[in-house]
Scaffold this motif. Structure first.
Motif, PDB file in Angstrom:
ATOM      1  N   TYR A  87       0.820  -1.206   0.000  1.00 40.27           N
ATOM      2  CA  TYR A  87       0.000   0.000   0.000  1.00 40.27           C
ATOM      3  C   TYR A  87       0.857   1.260   0.000  1.00 40.27           C
ATOM      4  CZ  TYR A  87      -3.724  -3.308   1.095  1.00 40.27           C
ATOM      5  OH  TYR A  87      -4.599  -4.355   1.055  1.00 40.27           O
ATOM      6  N   ALA A  88       1.970   1.228   0.698  1.00 45.20           N
ATOM      7  CA  ALA A  88       2.870   2.393   0.728  1.00 45.20           C
ATOM      8  C   ALA A  88       3.431   2.673  -0.666  1.00 45.20           C
ATOM      9  CB  ALA A  88       4.001   2.163   1.720  1.00 45.20           C
ATOM     10  N   LEU A  89       3.849   1.635  -1.374  1.00 44.95           N
ATOM     11  CA  LEU A  89       4.379   1.816  -2.735  1.00 44.95           C
ATOM     12  C   LEU A  89       3.309   2.389  -3.661  1.00 44.95           C
ATOM     13  CD1 LEU A  89       6.463  -1.467  -2.963  1.00 44.95           C
ATOM     14  CD2 LEU A  89       7.394   0.855  -3.047  1.00 44.95           C
ATOM     15  N   HIS A  90       2.093   1.838  -3.598  1.00 45.81           N
ATOM     16  CA  HIS A  90       1.008   2.356  -4.434  1.00 45.81           C
ATOM     17  C   HIS A  90       0.678   3.812  -4.089  1.00 45.81           C
ATOM     18  CE1 HIS A  90       0.324  -1.855  -5.543  1.00 45.81           C
ATOM     19  NE2 HIS A  90      -0.276  -1.360  -6.613  1.00 45.81           N
ATOM     20  N   THR A  91       0.648   4.105  -2.808  1.00 45.74           N
ATOM     21  CA  THR A  91       0.365   5.467  -2.361  1.00 45.74           C
ATOM     22  C   THR A  91       1.425   6.441  -2.861  1.00 45.74           C
ATOM     23  OG1 THR A  91      -0.800   4.685  -0.389  1.00 45.74           O
ATOM     24  CG2 THR A  91       0.091   6.928  -0.312  1.00 45.74           C
ATOM     25  N   MET A  92       2.671   6.055  -2.764  1.00 41.71           N
ATOM     26  CA  MET A  92       3.756   6.940  -3.185  1.00 41.71           C
ATOM     27  C   MET A  92       3.737   7.180  -4.700  1.00 41.71           C
ATOM     28  SD  MET A  92       5.324   8.067  -0.524  1.00 41.71           S
ATOM     29  CE  MET A  92       6.917   8.638  -1.141  1.00 41.71           C
ATOM     30  N   VAL A  93       3.434   6.163  -5.474  1.00 36.28           N
ATOM     31  CA  VAL A  93       3.332   6.355  -6.931  1.00 36.28           C
ATOM     32  C   VAL A  93       2.159   7.285  -7.241  1.00 36.28           C
ATOM     33  CG1 VAL A  93       2.871   5.225  -9.147  1.00 36.28           C
ATOM     34  CG2 VAL A  93       4.510   4.216  -7.549  1.00 36.28           C
ATOM     35  N   TYR A  94       1.052   7.095  -6.543  1.00 38.65           N
ATOM     36  CA  TYR A  94      -0.105   7.973  -6.743  1.00 38.65           C
ATOM     37  C   TYR A  94       0.252   9.421  -6.423  1.00 38.65           C
ATOM     38  CZ  TYR A  94      -4.724  10.028  -6.350  1.00 38.65           C
ATOM     39  OH  TYR A  94      -5.812  10.844  -6.515  1.00 38.65           O
ATOM     40  N   LEU A  95       0.925   9.642  -5.284  1.00 35.33           N
ATOM     41  CA  LEU A  95       1.322  11.007  -4.908  1.00 35.33           C
ATOM     42  C   LEU A  95       2.312  11.591  -5.919  1.00 35.33           C
ATOM     43  CD1 LEU A  95       1.699  10.685  -1.033  1.00 35.33           C
ATOM     44  CD2 LEU A  95      -0.089  11.918  -2.297  1.00 35.33           C
ATOM     45  N   ALA A  96       3.190  10.754  -6.448  1.00 30.61           N
ATOM     46  CA  ALA A  96       4.164  11.227  -7.438  1.00 30.61           C
ATOM     47  C   ALA A  96       3.490  11.589  -8.750  1.00 30.61           C
ATOM     48  CB  ALA A  96       5.230  10.155  -7.672  1.00 30.61           C
ATOM     49  N   ALA A  97       2.372  10.942  -9.060  1.00 25.38           N
ATOM     50  CA  ALA A  97       1.647  11.230 -10.302  1.00 25.38           C
ATOM     51  C   ALA A  97       0.713  12.435 -10.155  1.00 25.38           C
ATOM     52  CB  ALA A  97       0.849  10.000 -10.737  1.00 25.38           C
ATOM     53  N   ALA A  98       0.375  12.788  -8.921  1.00 23.40           N
ATOM     54  CA  ALA A  98      -0.520  13.921  -8.669  1.00 23.40           C
ATOM     55  C   ALA A  98       0.210  15.236  -8.948  1.00 23.40           C
ATOM     56  CB  ALA A  98      -0.986  13.882  -7.209  1.00 23.40           C
ATOM     57  N   VAL A 119      -3.110  15.584  -1.281  1.00 25.82           N
ATOM     58  CA  VAL A 119      -4.155  14.583  -1.491  1.00 25.82           C
ATOM     59  C   VAL A 119      -4.614  14.060  -0.139  1.00 25.82           C
ATOM     60  CG1 VAL A 119      -4.738  12.406  -2.619  1.00 25.82           C
ATOM     61  CG2 VAL A 119      -3.062  13.935  -3.676  1.00 25.82           C
ATOM     62  N   GLY A 120      -5.911  14.012   0.053  1.00 25.01           N
ATOM     63  CA  GLY A 120      -6.477  13.568   1.319  1.00 25.01           C
ATOM     64  C   GLY A 120      -6.359  12.069   1.530  1.00 25.01           C
ATOM     65  N   VAL A 121      -6.322  11.679   2.790  1.00 17.97           N
ATOM     66  CA  VAL A 121      -6.187  10.261   3.139  1.00 17.97           C
ATOM     67  C   VAL A 121      -7.406   9.469   2.659  1.00 17.97           C
ATOM     68  CG1 VAL A 121      -7.126  10.493   5.486  1.00 17.97           C
ATOM     69  CG2 VAL A 121      -5.565   8.639   4.961  1.00 17.97           C
ATOM     70  N   ARG A 122      -8.582  10.053   2.724  1.00 15.48           N
ATOM     71  CA  ARG A 122      -9.786   9.343   2.282  1.00 15.48           C
ATOM     72  C   ARG A 122      -9.715   9.001   0.793  1.00 15.48           C
ATOM     73  NH1 ARG A 122     -13.023   8.947   6.347  1.00 15.48           N
ATOM     74  NH2 ARG A 122     -13.725  10.603   7.699  1.00 15.48           N
ATOM     75  N   THR A 123      -9.262   9.933   0.001  1.00 11.79           N
ATOM     76  CA  THR A 123      -9.138   9.706  -1.441  1.00 11.79           C
ATOM     77  C   THR A 123      -8.200   8.541  -1.716  1.00 11.79           C
ATOM     78  OG1 THR A 123      -9.523  12.039  -1.908  1.00 11.79           O
ATOM     79  CG2 THR A 123      -8.447  10.757  -3.632  1.00 11.79           C
ATOM     80  N   MET A 124      -7.037   8.564  -1.085  1.00  9.25           N
ATOM     81  CA  MET A 124      -6.048   7.499  -1.314  1.00  9.25           C
ATOM     82  C   MET A 124      -6.529   6.160  -0.759  1.00  9.25           C
ATOM     83  SD  MET A 124      -2.392   9.431  -0.817  1.00  9.25           S
ATOM     84  CE  MET A 124      -2.774  10.202   0.757  1.00  9.25           C
ATOM     85  N   ALA A 125      -7.244   6.192   0.357  1.00  5.51           N
ATOM     86  CA  ALA A 125      -7.761   4.947   0.941  1.00  5.51           C
ATOM     87  C   ALA A 125      -8.820   4.336   0.029  1.00  5.51           C
ATOM     88  CB  ALA A 125      -8.333   5.225   2.331  1.00  5.51           C
ATOM     89  N   GLU A 126      -9.708   5.162  -0.500  1.00  6.41           N
ATOM     90  CA  GLU A 126     -10.754   4.665  -1.405  1.00  6.41           C
ATOM     91  C   GLU A 126     -10.158   4.045  -2.663  1.00  6.41           C
ATOM     92  OE1 GLU A 126     -13.481   7.867  -2.154  1.00  6.41           O
ATOM     93  OE2 GLU A 126     -14.132   7.932  -0.047  1.00  6.41           O
ATOM     94  N   LEU A 127      -9.128   4.657  -3.208  1.00  7.70           N
ATOM     95  CA  LEU A 127      -8.484   4.124  -4.409  1.00  7.70           C
ATOM     96  C   LEU A 127      -7.935   2.721  -4.200  1.00  7.70           C
ATOM     97  CD1 LEU A 127      -6.560   7.252  -5.703  1.00  7.70           C
ATOM     98  CD2 LEU A 127      -8.370   6.028  -6.900  1.00  7.70           C
ATOM     99  N   GLN A 128      -7.515   2.431  -2.973  1.00  8.25           N
ATOM    100  CA  GLN A 128      -6.898   1.137  -2.684  1.00  8.25           C
ATOM    101  C   GLN A 128      -7.827   0.196  -1.927  1.00  8.25           C
ATOM    102  OE1 GLN A 128      -2.580   1.266  -1.729  1.00  8.25           O
ATOM    103  NE2 GLN A 128      -2.931   3.467  -1.486  1.00  8.25           N
ATOM    104  N   GLY A 129      -9.043   0.641  -1.639  1.00  6.33           N
ATOM    105  CA  GLY A 129      -9.977  -0.192  -0.910  1.00  6.33           C
ATOM    106  C   GLY A 129      -9.565  -0.430   0.535  1.00  6.33           C
ATOM    107  N   LEU A 130      -9.026   0.600   1.163  1.00  7.25           N
ATOM    108  CA  LEU A 130      -8.524   0.501   2.543  1.00  7.25           C
ATOM    109  C   LEU A 130      -9.333   1.396   3.465  1.00  7.25           C
ATOM    110  CD1 LEU A 130      -4.715   1.014   1.887  1.00  7.25           C
ATOM    111  CD2 LEU A 130      -5.907  -1.143   2.186  1.00  7.25           C
ATOM    112  N   SER A 131      -9.209   1.131   4.744  1.00  8.80           N
ATOM    113  CA  SER A 131      -9.794   2.060   5.711  1.00  8.80           C
ATOM    114  C   SER A 131      -8.835   3.247   5.845  1.00  8.80           C
ATOM    115  CB  SER A 131      -9.991   1.388   7.065  1.00  8.80           C
ATOM    116  OG  SER A 131      -8.772   1.278   7.759  1.00  8.80           O
TER     117      SER A 131
END
Length: 143
Positions: free
Chosen positions: A9-20, A26-38
């Motif tokens: 999840y950390a790797l996916h989150t970091m790539v997402y932030l790098a692409a933003a 970017v809010g935590v809710r947005t990133m959590a929803e993208l990955q299906g996480l709480s």
């Protein structure tokens, strides 16, 4: 070798932030929803990434997370170490000096670390943005 789900999840989150966009947090809710996480689980991961100096957080209504340094300067190994720590993956369980098995495992680990140090999140973020541009252009041409 196996890493925890938190590293995934950390790797996916970091790539997402790098692409933003760079200026956008970017809010935590947005990133959590993208990955299906709480959001709570992802917040724990984000805390480790902040402590490692890879991202920064800004509080408030328009707050969120963004990279704290250039995406070209953040390697996969940086992210893995932030989540998993930098300890060795293999430790000989026998009490003897000069363990030959330990030597093989350390060499393999060093080769893997060298490879992961040479790969940055910028590579995947740029690829992700190119794919998004192609999809956007294809949709535009369909209408």
């Amino acid at each position: 070798m196996k890493y925890t789900k938190a590293t995934n999840y950390a790797l996916h989150t970091m790539v997402y932030l790098a692409a933003a966009p760079v200026e956008k947090a970017v809010g935590v809710r947005t990133m959590a929803e993208l990955q299906g996480l709480s959001p709570t689980f992802l917040s724990k991961i984000l805390t480790k990434l902040v402590k490692a100096g890879l991202i920064e957080s800004s509080p408030g209504v328009n707050g969120g997370y963004k990279l704290s340094r250039s995406k070209e300067d953040i390697s996969f190994l940086d992210i893995i170490n932030a989540i998993e720590g930098s300890g060795s993956l293999f430790m000989c369980s026998l009490e003897h000096q000069d363990c030959l098995i330990q030597g093989v495992m350390v060499d393999a680990e060093q080769a893997m670390e060298k490879y992961l140090m040479g790969r940055t999140i910028a590579e995947l973020a740029d690829q992700l943005n190119r794919q998004a541009s192609i999809r956007k252009e294809a949709l535009k041409n369909d209408f």
